[in-house]
Scaffold this motif. Structure first.
Motif, PDB file in Angstrom:
ATOM      1  N   ALA A 103       0.832  -1.220   0.000  1.00  0.00           N
ATOM      2  CA  ALA A 103       0.000   0.000   0.000  1.00  0.00           C
ATOM      3  C   ALA A 103       0.862   1.263   0.000  1.00  0.00           C
ATOM      4  O   ALA A 103       0.336   2.376  -0.101  1.00  0.00           O
ATOM      5  CB  ALA A 103      -0.908   0.003   1.236  1.00  0.00           C
ATOM      6  N   GLN A 104       2.176   1.096   0.125  1.00  0.00           N
ATOM      7  CA  GLN A 104       3.037   2.297   0.242  1.00  0.00           C
ATOM      8  C   GLN A 104       3.086   3.102  -1.049  1.00  0.00           C
ATOM      9  O   GLN A 104       3.334   2.573  -2.125  1.00  0.00           O
ATOM     10  CB  GLN A 104       4.457   1.889   0.626  1.00  0.00           C
ATOM     11  CG  GLN A 104       5.339   3.103   0.889  1.00  0.00           C
ATOM     12  CD  GLN A 104       6.768   2.709   1.184  1.00  0.00           C
ATOM     13  OE1 GLN A 104       7.001   1.780   1.947  1.00  0.00           O
ATOM     14  NE2 GLN A 104       7.720   3.401   0.590  1.00  0.00           N
ATOM     15  N   ILE A 105       2.867   4.391  -0.877  1.00  0.00           N
ATOM     16  CA  ILE A 105       2.925   5.318  -2.016  1.00  0.00           C
ATOM     17  C   ILE A 105       4.143   6.215  -1.827  1.00  0.00           C
ATOM     18  O   ILE A 105       4.382   6.703  -0.726  1.00  0.00           O
ATOM     19  CB  ILE A 105       1.633   6.155  -2.071  1.00  0.00           C
ATOM     20  CG1 ILE A 105       0.472   5.250  -2.457  1.00  0.00           C
ATOM     21  CG2 ILE A 105       1.754   7.321  -3.040  1.00  0.00           C
ATOM     22  CD1 ILE A 105      -0.875   5.868  -2.272  1.00  0.00           C
ATOM     23  N   ILE A 131      -0.874  12.487   6.971  1.00  0.00           N
ATOM     24  CA  ILE A 131       0.409  12.357   6.260  1.00  0.00           C
ATOM     25  C   ILE A 131       1.002  13.761   6.175  1.00  0.00           C
ATOM     26  O   ILE A 131       0.317  14.704   5.775  1.00  0.00           O
ATOM     27  CB  ILE A 131       0.202  11.776   4.843  1.00  0.00           C
ATOM     28  CG1 ILE A 131      -0.364  10.363   4.941  1.00  0.00           C
ATOM     29  CG2 ILE A 131       1.505  11.787   4.047  1.00  0.00           C
ATOM     30  CD1 ILE A 131      -0.659   9.709   3.585  1.00  0.00           C
ATOM     31  N   SER A 132       2.303  13.888   6.512  1.00  0.00           N
ATOM     32  CA  SER A 132       2.890  15.237   6.565  1.00  0.00           C
ATOM     33  C   SER A 132       3.216  15.789   5.185  1.00  0.00           C
ATOM     34  O   SER A 132       3.274  17.000   5.000  1.00  0.00           O
ATOM     35  CB  SER A 132       4.148  15.228   7.428  1.00  0.00           C
ATOM     36  OG  SER A 132       5.107  14.340   6.895  1.00  0.00           O
ATOM     37  N   GLY A 133       3.462  14.885   4.207  1.00  0.00           N
ATOM     38  CA  GLY A 133       3.776  15.372   2.862  1.00  0.00           C
ATOM     39  C   GLY A 133       5.264  15.524   2.626  1.00  0.00           C
ATOM     40  O   GLY A 133       5.720  16.470   1.977  1.00  0.00           O
ATOM     41  N   GLY A 158      -7.598  19.524  10.831  1.00  0.00           N
ATOM     42  CA  GLY A 158      -8.439  18.877  11.827  1.00  0.00           C
ATOM     43  C   GLY A 158      -7.975  17.468  12.111  1.00  0.00           C
ATOM     44  O   GLY A 158      -7.059  16.952  11.453  1.00  0.00           O
ATOM     45  N   ASP A 159      -8.627  16.870  13.089  1.00  0.00           N
ATOM     46  CA  ASP A 159      -8.294  15.510  13.513  1.00  0.00           C
ATOM     47  C   ASP A 159      -8.969  14.524  12.552  1.00  0.00           C
ATOM     48  O   ASP A 159     -10.193  14.540  12.401  1.00  0.00           O
ATOM     49  CB  ASP A 159      -8.827  15.324  14.942  1.00  0.00           C
ATOM     50  CG  ASP A 159      -8.437  13.971  15.528  1.00  0.00           C
ATOM     51  OD1 ASP A 159      -8.153  13.036  14.744  1.00  0.00           O
ATOM     52  OD2 ASP A 159      -8.428  13.853  16.757  1.00  0.00           O
ATOM     53  N   LEU A 160      -8.175  13.673  11.936  1.00  0.00           N
ATOM     54  CA  LEU A 160      -8.748  12.751  10.946  1.00  0.00           C
ATOM     55  C   LEU A 160      -9.815  11.847  11.544  1.00  0.00           C
ATOM     56  O   LEU A 160     -10.727  11.395  10.847  1.00  0.00           O
ATOM     57  CB  LEU A 160      -7.638  11.940  10.263  1.00  0.00           C
ATOM     58  CG  LEU A 160      -6.898  10.857  11.062  1.00  0.00           C
ATOM     59  CD1 LEU A 160      -7.565   9.491  10.921  1.00  0.00           C
ATOM     60  CD2 LEU A 160      -5.469  10.751  10.582  1.00  0.00           C
ATOM     61  N   PHE A 161      -9.704  11.575  12.849  1.00  0.00           N
ATOM     62  CA  PHE A 161     -10.695  10.682  13.470  1.00  0.00           C
ATOM     63  C   PHE A 161     -12.062  11.366  13.611  1.00  0.00           C
ATOM     64  O   PHE A 161     -13.057  10.710  13.866  1.00  0.00           O
ATOM     65  CB  PHE A 161     -10.185  10.196  14.834  1.00  0.00           C
ATOM     66  CG  PHE A 161      -9.012   9.261  14.687  1.00  0.00           C
ATOM     67  CD1 PHE A 161      -9.193   7.952  14.271  1.00  0.00           C
ATOM     68  CD2 PHE A 161      -7.722   9.712  14.910  1.00  0.00           C
ATOM     69  CE1 PHE A 161      -8.119   7.104  14.098  1.00  0.00           C
ATOM     70  CE2 PHE A 161      -6.641   8.875  14.749  1.00  0.00           C
ATOM     71  CZ  PHE A 161      -6.828   7.557  14.331  1.00  0.00           C
ATOM     72  N   GLN A 162     -12.068  12.697  13.436  1.00  0.00           N
ATOM     73  CA  GLN A 162     -13.359  13.394  13.413  1.00  0.00           C
ATOM     74  C   GLN A 162     -13.774  13.714  11.981  1.00  0.00           C
ATOM     75  O   GLN A 162     -14.933  13.582  11.619  1.00  0.00           O
ATOM     76  CB  GLN A 162     -13.264  14.690  14.222  1.00  0.00           C
ATOM     77  CG  GLN A 162     -13.154  14.415  15.702  1.00  0.00           C
ATOM     78  CD  GLN A 162     -12.940  15.673  16.512  1.00  0.00           C
ATOM     79  OE1 GLN A 162     -13.005  16.776  16.007  1.00  0.00           O
ATOM     80  NE2 GLN A 162     -12.671  15.490  17.794  1.00  0.00           N
TER      81      GLN A 162
END
Ligand SMILES: Cc1cc2nc3c(=O)[nH]c(=O)nc-3n(C[C@H](O)[C@H](O)[C@H](O)COP(=O)(O)OP(=O)(O)OC[C@H]3O[C@@H](n4cnc5c(N)ncnc54)[C@H](O)[C@@H]3O)c2cc1C
Length: 317
Positions: free
Chosen positions: A243-245, A262-264, A299-303
């Motif tokens: 799955a690694q990009i 992901i920080s980019g 924002g928080d990805l879990f939200q």
């Protein structure tokens, strides 16, 4: 008119969208033909005709798949010579690139990988140095071999399609003598999701998912998307390395890329920044991913991801 040979390797029951893209590109460069390795049943043959293939070159032996890439390159070299092709187009997968490299050696042909567009005169366009530059390159050899990224163009059938001529290509004797033979295969568990390299939508998670790919998977499934990941996530063992990009992973070029947690880093960008639309979700407003994002959500990805999933499901309802 230039003869353009498209290598289609093991398409399965239906031709992949990436193969239709290659055929569409081939028509813009000259007269398309196909070097085909696989089961050429009626549906596939009809699709090849509909996409303008003038001829289908098939190997004289049926066991190319029992070996690693060497014999495929030998077959393809013979097909290029039989067809009188001056351009060869293949997919951009790791295996296709290796076949292309070996073909380049056999034919003394220039090889250009990671191509995203080709001008009618054969000038290929690609990004290099982890996506820092866009370059135009043209092979100066009699034959050019180009590996083309999936999703680089929209596949379109030909205006008229006639049944292509079928030609058997003699695979050189000895092509398999010194080749590595595959002794066993184990089937990968089917995820039911599209193939990452050719998916139109990719949802990718990074270290920010903190071991929980659940929200990424749920959003991907709501969108019919493939799942990708940063190296931090794959190295942590939260998801498989396939799955690694990125620079040392897969290169994707989807219509929509949703990046979550992901920080980019430049090595991640190298594998995804040719996506048409990039949406980034990151809780750090200073994160470099926002420099290349078309839409950014701090924002928080879990939200954020569950809200997006719920809204998409509601609208598709
Ligand atoms: C030679 C080499 C090759 C490499 N090849 C690759 C490659 O192919 N692919 C690749 O990806 N990397 C590659 N890397 C690694 C790369 O340099 C980075 O280390 C990696 O991409 C970082 O992954 P990340 O963005 O997931 O993690 P981090 O850089 O740690 O970023 C995590 C991000 O998640 C955010 N975050 C945390 N929690 C949340 C939350 N709850 N909600 C929203 N956001 C949150 C943080 O703000 C942060 O921006 C390579 C490195 C080298 C040296």
């Amino acid at each position: 008119m230039a003869k353009v040979l498209v290598f289609i390797d093991n398409p399965g029951q239906a031709l992949k969208k990436a193969s239709l893209e290659l055929l569409t590109m081939a028509r813009s460069l000259g007269e398309p033909a196909v070097a085909f390795n696989g089961d050429l049943h009626n549906d596939v043959a009809e699709t090849l005709a509909a996409y303008g293939a003038q001829a289908v070159y098939r190997p004289s032996v049926a066991d190319l798949d029992d070996y690693l890439v060497g014999p495929k390159a030998s077959y393809l070299a013979a097909a290029v010579q039989t067809a009188g092709a001056t351009v060869v187009l293949t997919e951009n997968s790791a295996e296709a690139k290796e076949v292309a490299a070996r073909l380049g050696i056999k034919l003394g042909a220039g090889v250009i990988t990671d191509v995203v567009a080709v001008d009618p005169d054969g000038t290929a366009h690609k990004s290099v140095l982890a996506g820092s530059y866009l370059t135009a390159a043209k092979a100066t050899t009699p034959v050019a071999v180009l590996t083309v990224k999936a999703n680089s163009l929209t596949p379109e059938p030909a205006v008229t399609g006639t049944a292509p001529a079928s030609v058997t290509v003699d695979v050189p004797a000895g092509a398999t003598t010194a080749a590595a033979r595959i002794t066993a295969r184990s089937e990968k568990a089917a995820s039911g999701r599209p193939d990452l390299a050719e998916a139109r939508i990719v949802v990718a998670g990074g270290r920010g998912v903190d071991g929980n790919f659940g929200p990424v998977e749920e959003l991907a499934d709501a969108l019919g998307a493939a799942i990708g990941a940063s190296r931090a996530a794959t190295d942590a063992g939260w998801i498989g390395h396939d799955a690694q990009i990125g620079q040392t992973g897969k290169t994707v070029s989807p219509q929509l890329y949703i990046s979550a947690g992901i920080s980019g880093a430049i090595q991640q960008k190298a594998g995804m920044q040719t996506a048409k639309v990039i949406v980034a979700v990151n809780k750090d407003a200073e994160s470099p991913i926002f420099e290349i994002a078309d839409f950014g959500i701090v924002g928080d990805l879990f939200q954020v991801l569950p809200q997006a999933t719920a809204e998409i499901k509601k609208r598709r309802g």
